[in-house]
Design a protein around this motif. Structure first.
Motif, PDB file in Angstrom:
ATOM      1  N   LEU A   2       0.833  -1.201   0.000  1.00  0.00           N
ATOM      2  CA  LEU A   2       0.000   0.000   0.000  1.00  0.00           C
ATOM      3  C   LEU A   2       0.866   1.249   0.000  1.00  0.00           C
ATOM      4  N   LYS A   3       0.514   2.172  -0.848  1.00  0.00           N
ATOM      5  CA  LYS A   3       1.107   3.508  -0.826  1.00  0.00           C
ATOM      6  C   LYS A   3      -0.023   4.450  -0.475  1.00  0.00           C
ATOM      7  N   ASP A   4       0.222   5.358   0.441  1.00  0.00           N
ATOM      8  CA  ASP A   4      -0.848   6.244   0.885  1.00  0.00           C
ATOM      9  C   ASP A   4      -0.417   7.686   0.835  1.00  0.00           C
ATOM     10  N   GLU A   5      -1.425   8.543   0.741  1.00  0.00           N
ATOM     11  CA  GLU A   5      -1.198   9.987   0.780  1.00  0.00           C
ATOM     12  C   GLU A   5      -2.446  10.633   1.356  1.00  0.00           C
ATOM     13  N   VAL A   6      -2.238  11.498   2.333  1.00  0.00           N
ATOM     14  CA  VAL A   6      -3.332  12.278   2.908  1.00  0.00           C
ATOM     15  C   VAL A   6      -3.035  13.736   2.601  1.00  0.00           C
ATOM     16  N   ALA A   7      -3.946  14.374   1.880  1.00  0.00           N
ATOM     17  CA  ALA A   7      -3.774  15.778   1.523  1.00  0.00           C
ATOM     18  C   ALA A   7      -5.127  16.472   1.694  1.00  0.00           C
ATOM     19  N   GLY A   8      -5.200  17.364   2.660  1.00  0.00           N
ATOM     20  CA  GLY A   8      -6.454  18.064   2.907  1.00  0.00           C
ATOM     21  C   GLY A   8      -7.542  17.088   3.294  1.00  0.00           C
ATOM     22  N   SER A   9      -8.634  17.104   2.547  1.00  0.00           N
ATOM     23  CA  SER A   9      -9.757  16.213   2.847  1.00  0.00           C
ATOM     24  C   SER A   9      -9.775  15.000   1.910  1.00  0.00           C
ATOM     25  N   ARG A  10      -8.605  14.608   1.427  1.00  0.00           N
ATOM     26  CA  ARG A  10      -8.502  13.466   0.507  1.00  0.00           C
ATOM     27  C   ARG A  10      -7.494  12.451   1.051  1.00  0.00           C
ATOM     28  N   ILE A  11      -7.922  11.202   1.097  1.00  0.00           N
ATOM     29  CA  ILE A  11      -7.048  10.089   1.461  1.00  0.00           C
ATOM     30  C   ILE A  11      -6.925   9.222   0.219  1.00  0.00           C
ATOM     31  N   GLN A  12      -5.709   8.969  -0.226  1.00  0.00           N
ATOM     32  CA  GLN A  12      -5.475   8.133  -1.404  1.00  0.00           C
ATOM     33  C   GLN A  12      -4.741   6.875  -0.942  1.00  0.00           C
ATOM     34  N   LEU A  13      -5.318   5.715  -1.241  1.00  0.00           N
ATOM     35  CA  LEU A  13      -4.671   4.425  -0.996  1.00  0.00           C
ATOM     36  C   LEU A  13      -4.433   3.763  -2.342  1.00  0.00           C
ATOM     37  N   ASN A  14      -3.177   3.538  -2.678  1.00  0.00           N
ATOM     38  CA  ASN A  14      -2.832   2.853  -3.916  1.00  0.00           C
ATOM     39  C   ASN A  14      -2.410   1.430  -3.576  1.00  0.00           C
ATOM     40  N   ILE A  15      -3.100   0.463  -4.163  1.00  0.00           N
ATOM     41  CA  ILE A  15      -2.737  -0.935  -3.991  1.00  0.00           C
ATOM     42  C   ILE A  15      -1.695  -1.236  -5.058  1.00  0.00           C
ATOM     43  N   ALA A  16      -0.446  -1.415  -4.626  1.00  0.00           N
ATOM     44  CA  ALA A  16       0.680  -1.526  -5.550  1.00  0.00           C
ATOM     45  C   ALA A  16       1.093  -2.974  -5.800  1.00  0.00           C
ATOM     46  N   GLY A  17       0.237  -3.914  -5.493  1.00  0.00           N
ATOM     47  CA  GLY A  17       0.534  -5.321  -5.757  1.00  0.00           C
ATOM     48  C   GLY A  17       0.680  -6.121  -4.484  1.00  0.00           C
ATOM     49  N   LEU A  18       1.192  -7.331  -4.646  1.00  0.00           N
ATOM     50  CA  LEU A  18       1.414  -8.239  -3.525  1.00  0.00           C
ATOM     51  C   LEU A  18       2.895  -8.563  -3.441  1.00  0.00           C
ATOM     52  N   SER A  19       3.352  -8.864  -2.227  1.00  0.00           N
ATOM     53  CA  SER A  19       4.734  -9.315  -2.067  1.00  0.00           C
ATOM     54  C   SER A  19       4.737 -10.547  -1.174  1.00  0.00           C
ATOM     55  N   ALA A  20       5.715 -11.401  -1.426  1.00  0.00           N
ATOM     56  CA  ALA A  20       5.876 -12.593  -0.596  1.00  0.00           C
ATOM     57  C   ALA A  20       6.499 -12.180   0.730  1.00  0.00           C
ATOM     58  N   PRO A  21       6.160 -12.864   1.802  1.00  0.00           N
ATOM     59  CA  PRO A  21       6.759 -12.534   3.096  1.00  0.00           C
ATOM     60  C   PRO A  21       8.255 -12.825   3.076  1.00  0.00           C
ATOM     61  N   SER A  22       9.016 -12.084   3.888  1.00  0.00           N
ATOM     62  CA  SER A  22      10.468 -12.289   3.921  1.00  0.00           C
ATOM     63  C   SER A  22      10.824 -13.642   4.520  1.00  0.00           C
ATOM     64  N   ALA A  23      10.074 -14.080   5.507  1.00  0.00           N
ATOM     65  CA  ALA A  23      10.255 -15.419   6.062  1.00  0.00           C
ATOM     66  C   ALA A  23       9.254 -16.326   5.355  1.00  0.00           C
ATOM     67  N   LEU A  24       9.763 -17.221   4.534  1.00  0.00           N
ATOM     68  CA  LEU A  24       8.875 -18.047   3.725  1.00  0.00           C
ATOM     69  C   LEU A  24       8.333 -19.227   4.527  1.00  0.00           C
ATOM     70  N   MET A  25       7.672 -18.905   5.609  1.00  0.00           N
ATOM     71  CA  MET A  25       7.039 -19.923   6.437  1.00  0.00           C
ATOM     72  C   MET A  25       5.689 -20.275   5.813  1.00  0.00           C
ATOM     73  N   PRO A  26       5.374 -21.547   5.780  1.00  0.00           N
ATOM     74  CA  PRO A  26       4.066 -21.919   5.232  1.00  0.00           C
ATOM     75  C   PRO A  26       2.940 -21.325   6.066  1.00  0.00           C
ATOM     76  N   GLY A  27       1.876 -21.018   5.421  1.00  0.00           N
ATOM     77  CA  GLY A  27       0.705 -20.469   6.084  1.00  0.00           C
ATOM     78  C   GLY A  27      -0.296 -20.103   5.010  1.00  0.00           C
ATOM     79  N   GLY A  28      -1.490 -19.873   5.408  1.00  0.00           N
ATOM     80  CA  GLY A  28      -2.502 -19.537   4.431  1.00  0.00           C
ATOM     81  C   GLY A  28      -3.307 -18.339   4.869  1.00  0.00           C
ATOM     82  N   GLY A  29      -4.192 -17.925   3.994  1.00  0.00           N
ATOM     83  CA  GLY A  29      -5.074 -16.810   4.304  1.00  0.00           C
ATOM     84  C   GLY A  29      -4.987 -15.732   3.255  1.00  0.00           C
ATOM     85  N   PRO A  30      -5.718 -14.641   3.467  1.00  0.00           N
ATOM     86  CA  PRO A  30      -5.680 -13.542   2.499  1.00  0.00           C
ATOM     87  C   PRO A  30      -4.376 -12.761   2.614  1.00  0.00           C
TER      88      PRO A  30
END
Length: 133
Positions: A47-75
């Motif tokens: 996520l990249k975010d910017e708050v300017a005045g009365s505007r909040i911008q959230l940019n979904i910039a993709g997905l990344s793998a966790p640094s510790a590649l431990m098995p697990g599931g979920g969103p």
């Protein structure tokens, strides 16, 4: 003219207050999760975010793998939090492919309200608290 194919939302956004463990004050959490659950790893939503005045911008910039590649599931999960937001805001959420939604939200010291949402959202927005872990 061809009809645009309606796409189902890919993400959920929960906006809620939560206590900050270090300062013991309430912070406003924006938690983005994929609707799709992953079997092998618990990915992060970038996520990249910017708050300017009365505007909040959230940019979904993709997905990344966790640094510790431990098995697990979920969103896949991304998280931002703020301590200074009060009043009415235009919340703009933009995906990597350029698809954009705009919501109107009201933030007061005790709760967040969604005032307006798009008809066919790319992200489902809720003010229900969820676990951050």
């Amino acid at each position: 003219m061809a009809n645009k194919k309606r796409t189902e939302p890919e993400y959920r956004l929960n906006i809620f207050y939560r206590p900050d463990e270090q300062s013991h004050k309430k912070k406003l959490a924006f938690l983005v999760r994929t609707i799709q659950e992953f079997v092998s790893f618990q990915y992060h939503v970038l996520l990249k975010d910017e708050v300017a005045g009365s505007r909040i911008q959230l940019n979904i910039a993709g997905l990344s793998a966790p640094s510790a590649l431990m098995p697990g599931g979920g969103p896949a999960v991304g998280f931002k939090e703020y301590s200074h937001l009060r009043g009415n805001y235009s919340l703009v959420v933009k995906k990597l492919d350029g698809a954009t939604n705009e919501f109107r939200i009201e933030v007061d010291p005790d709760e967040v309200r969604i005032l307006e949402a798009p008809i066919n959202p790319i992200i489902l927005v809720s003010t229900e608290p969820v676990s951050i872990s």
